[in-house]
Design a protein around this motif. Sequence first.
Motif, PDB file in Angstrom:
ATOM      1  N   GLY A   6       0.795  -1.228   0.000  1.00 52.34           N
ATOM      2  CA  GLY A   6       0.000   0.000   0.000  1.00 52.34           C
ATOM      3  C   GLY A   6       0.823   1.271   0.000  1.00 52.34           C
ATOM      4  O   GLY A   6       0.277   2.358  -0.233  1.00 52.34           O
ATOM      5  N   ASP A   7       2.127   1.189   0.258  1.00 56.39           N
ATOM      6  CA  ASP A   7       2.991   2.373   0.246  1.00 56.39           C
ATOM      7  C   ASP A   7       3.175   2.882  -1.177  1.00 56.39           C
ATOM      8  O   ASP A   7       3.281   2.102  -2.123  1.00 56.39           O
ATOM      9  CB  ASP A   7       4.372   2.043   0.818  1.00 56.39           C
ATOM     10  N   LEU A   8       3.242   4.203  -1.328  1.00 56.93           N
ATOM     11  CA  LEU A   8       3.565   4.818  -2.609  1.00 56.93           C
ATOM     12  C   LEU A   8       5.084   4.913  -2.697  1.00 56.93           C
ATOM     13  O   LEU A   8       5.725   5.466  -1.795  1.00 56.93           O
ATOM     14  CB  LEU A   8       2.944   6.212  -2.715  1.00 56.93           C
ATOM     15  N   VAL A   9       5.654   4.339  -3.754  1.00 57.99           N
ATOM     16  CA  VAL A   9       7.105   4.305  -3.895  1.00 57.99           C
ATOM     17  C   VAL A   9       7.527   4.823  -5.268  1.00 57.99           C
ATOM     18  O   VAL A   9       6.731   4.881  -6.205  1.00 57.99           O
ATOM     19  CB  VAL A   9       7.672   2.882  -3.694  1.00 57.99           C
ATOM     20  N   GLY A  21       4.407   4.201  -8.118  1.00 53.53           N
ATOM     21  CA  GLY A  21       3.263   3.308  -8.017  1.00 53.53           C
ATOM     22  C   GLY A  21       3.099   2.785  -6.606  1.00 53.53           C
ATOM     23  O   GLY A  21       3.970   2.962  -5.752  1.00 53.53           O
ATOM     24  N   LYS A  22       1.956   2.130  -6.367  1.00 48.88           N
ATOM     25  CA  LYS A  22       1.680   1.543  -5.064  1.00 48.88           C
ATOM     26  C   LYS A  22       2.204   0.123  -5.017  1.00 48.88           C
ATOM     27  O   LYS A  22       2.174  -0.593  -6.005  1.00 48.88           O
ATOM     28  CB  LYS A  22       0.177   1.510  -4.802  1.00 48.88           C
ATOM     29  N   ILE A  23       2.668  -0.288  -3.847  1.00 45.99           N
ATOM     30  CA  ILE A  23       3.138  -1.654  -3.660  1.00 45.99           C
ATOM     31  C   ILE A  23       1.924  -2.568  -3.537  1.00 45.99           C
ATOM     32  O   ILE A  23       1.038  -2.329  -2.712  1.00 45.99           O
ATOM     33  CB  ILE A  23       4.031  -1.766  -2.409  1.00 45.99           C
ATOM     34  N   VAL A  34       6.169  -6.166  -5.641  1.00 43.11           N
ATOM     35  CA  VAL A  34       5.481  -5.965  -6.911  1.00 43.11           C
ATOM     36  C   VAL A  34       4.812  -4.603  -6.832  1.00 43.11           C
ATOM     37  O   VAL A  34       4.014  -4.347  -5.924  1.00 43.11           O
ATOM     38  CB  VAL A  34       4.437  -7.080  -7.159  1.00 43.11           C
ATOM     39  N   VAL A  35       5.153  -3.717  -7.772  1.00 42.48           N
ATOM     40  CA  VAL A  35       4.632  -2.353  -7.792  1.00 42.48           C
ATOM     41  C   VAL A  35       3.774  -2.189  -9.040  1.00 42.48           C
ATOM     42  O   VAL A  35       4.177  -2.600 -10.133  1.00 42.48           O
ATOM     43  CB  VAL A  35       5.782  -1.317  -7.799  1.00 42.48           C
ATOM     44  N   ALA A  61       6.226  -7.669 -12.715  1.00 41.82           N
ATOM     45  CA  ALA A  61       7.185  -8.634 -12.173  1.00 41.82           C
ATOM     46  C   ALA A  61       7.784  -8.035 -10.899  1.00 41.82           C
ATOM     47  O   ALA A  61       7.770  -6.814 -10.715  1.00 41.82           O
ATOM     48  CB  ALA A  61       8.278  -8.925 -13.193  1.00 41.82           C
ATOM     49  N   PRO A  62       8.311  -8.872 -10.005  1.00 40.95           N
ATOM     50  CA  PRO A  62       8.911  -8.349  -8.769  1.00 40.95           C
ATOM     51  C   PRO A  62      10.141  -7.485  -9.049  1.00 40.95           C
ATOM     52  O   PRO A  62      10.866  -7.704 -10.016  1.00 40.95           O
ATOM     53  CB  PRO A  62       9.317  -9.605  -8.009  1.00 40.95           C
ATOM     54  N   ILE A  63      10.346  -6.495  -8.197  1.00 39.94           N
ATOM     55  CA  ILE A  63      11.510  -5.611  -8.286  1.00 39.94           C
ATOM     56  C   ILE A  63      12.150  -5.578  -6.896  1.00 39.94           C
ATOM     57  O   ILE A  63      11.447  -5.667  -5.886  1.00 39.94           O
ATOM     58  CB  ILE A  63      11.094  -4.199  -8.768  1.00 39.94           C
TER      59      ILE A  63
END
Length: 101
Positions: A6-9, A21-23, A34-35, A61-63
């Motif tokens: 839910g964090d904005l990164v 984007g949001k997590i 995943v964002v 995809a995961p980062i």
Amino acid sequence: MKLKKGDLVKVITGKDKNKEGKILLVNKKNNTAVVEGVNMMTKHTKPSAANQNGGIIHKEAPIDLSNLMYVDKNGKPTRIGFTKQGDKKVRVAKSTGEVID
């Protein structure tokens, strides 16, 4: 874990640098997240009961978490620290000193 669902990164390095984007999902074991809208990949799928037509699907995809930075309320990326507030451990934005949660 400094970043949560839910964090904005903001992405700070890689092919999607400067995207926000949001997590959606955090994997503590692999230290990845995943964002939404970041690190998009294409997957070719066969027709199945869930997807009648099959075809090409675009998904995230995961980062790695080291490539992400938390964005505070002002819209600026900041590092995250921890402090004790009473008997609770809370996350704090390093640049402003505000409690995140």
